[in-house]
Design a protein around this motif. Structure first.
Motif, PDB file in Angstrom:
ATOM      1  N   ARG A  74      29.666  50.733  28.244  1.00  0.00           N
ATOM      2  CA  ARG A  74      28.604  51.683  27.897  1.00  0.00           C
ATOM      3  C   ARG A  74      28.259  52.556  29.104  1.00  0.00           C
ATOM      4  O   ARG A  74      28.366  52.108  30.242  1.00  0.00           O
TER       5      ARG A  74
ATOM      6  N   PHE B 153      38.325  58.219  23.734  1.00  0.00           N
ATOM      7  CA  PHE B 153      37.020  57.575  23.895  1.00  0.00           C
ATOM      8  C   PHE B 153      36.180  58.266  24.966  1.00  0.00           C
ATOM      9  O   PHE B 153      34.955  58.307  24.861  1.00  0.00           O
TER      10      PHE B 153
ATOM     11  N   ALA C 135      32.939  57.762  27.555  1.00  0.00           N
ATOM     12  CA  ALA C 135      33.395  56.544  28.240  1.00  0.00           C
ATOM     13  C   ALA C 135      34.257  56.896  29.449  1.00  0.00           C
ATOM     14  O   ALA C 135      34.983  57.889  29.440  1.00  0.00           O
TER      15      ALA C 135
ATOM     16  N   ARG D 214      32.624  58.583  14.346  1.00  0.00           N
ATOM     17  CA  ARG D 214      33.309  59.644  15.104  1.00  0.00           C
ATOM     18  C   ARG D 214      34.827  59.464  15.115  1.00  0.00           C
ATOM     19  O   ARG D 214      35.565  60.431  15.297  1.00  0.00           O
TER      20      ARG D 214
ATOM     21  N   SER E  11      32.187  49.080  14.338  1.00  0.00           N
ATOM     22  CA  SER E  11      31.818  49.173  15.750  1.00  0.00           C
ATOM     23  C   SER E  11      30.596  48.302  15.938  1.00  0.00           C
ATOM     24  O   SER E  11      29.805  48.100  15.019  1.00  0.00           O
TER      25      SER E  11
ATOM     26  N   CYS F  54      25.140  49.708  17.948  1.00  0.00           N
ATOM     27  CA  CYS F  54      26.382  50.498  17.875  1.00  0.00           C
ATOM     28  C   CYS F  54      27.091  50.398  16.528  1.00  0.00           C
ATOM     29  O   CYS F  54      28.282  50.650  16.426  1.00  0.00           O
TER      30      CYS F  54
ATOM     31  N   LEU G 178      34.954  61.467  22.922  1.00  0.00           N
ATOM     32  CA  LEU G 178      34.005  61.207  21.843  1.00  0.00           C
ATOM     33  C   LEU G 178      32.735  60.479  22.278  1.00  0.00           C
ATOM     34  O   LEU G 178      31.668  60.698  21.704  1.00  0.00           O
ATOM     35  N   TYR G 179      32.867  59.592  23.282  1.00  0.00           N
ATOM     36  CA  TYR G 179      31.746  58.712  23.628  1.00  0.00           C
ATOM     37  C   TYR G 179      31.305  58.818  25.080  1.00  0.00           C
ATOM     38  O   TYR G 179      30.383  58.113  25.486  1.00  0.00           O
TER      39      TYR G 179
ATOM     40  N   GLN H 227      28.739  53.828  15.394  1.00  0.00           N
ATOM     41  CA  GLN H 227      29.557  54.600  16.334  1.00  0.00           C
ATOM     42  C   GLN H 227      30.976  54.857  15.832  1.00  0.00           C
ATOM     43  O   GLN H 227      31.613  55.825  16.236  1.00  0.00           O
ATOM     44  N   TYR H 228      31.485  54.029  14.937  1.00  0.00           N
ATOM     45  CA  TYR H 228      32.847  54.204  14.426  1.00  0.00           C
ATOM     46  C   TYR H 228      33.036  55.525  13.687  1.00  0.00           C
ATOM     47  O   TYR H 228      34.156  56.041  13.586  1.00  0.00           O
TER      48      TYR H 228
END
Length: 102
Positions: free
Chosen positions: A75, A47, A53, A95, A13, A89, A50-51, A92-93
């Motif tokens: 973002r 996504f 997004a 997760r 990421s 970042c 988890l993020y 970040q992968y």
């Protein structure tokens, strides 16, 4: 049940400019790529969960010749903000590793 970490040989990421984050998932072969590259489990809902997004801003780019998929999302705040914990970042992968694909 296969997890992301079971079917990729490399994942990374990184930031894609100050407003986007991108992930590259290199599958461990053509069969894994064909089976999982377009899995809904690698889609916008994951996504978002988890993020944080916005699902409307998650982009998915399969690259068949490399058996990889690039997934990018906008973002939630620009890079380098006051509460930034991973400015590039690069971590970040993590997760994604335990996301179940089946």
């Amino acid at each position: 049940m296969a997890k992301v970490k079971d079917v990729v040989h490399h994942i990374r990421s990184k930031n894609a400019g100050p407003f986007w984050v991108t992930f590259d998932l290199f599958f461990d072969g053509e069969s894994s790529f064909e089976k999982y590259a377009t899995s809904p489990k690698l889609g916008p809902d994951t996504f978002a969960r988890l993020y944080g997004a916005d699902p409307a801003h998650v982009k998915h780019y399969p690259v068949r010749t490399l058996h990889m998929v690039k997934i990018s999302y906008a973002r939630t705040s620009p890079q380098g903000g006051e509460v930034e914990r991973d400015m590039h970042c690069g971590q970040q992968y993590v997760r994604l590793l335990d996301v179940e694909l089946d």
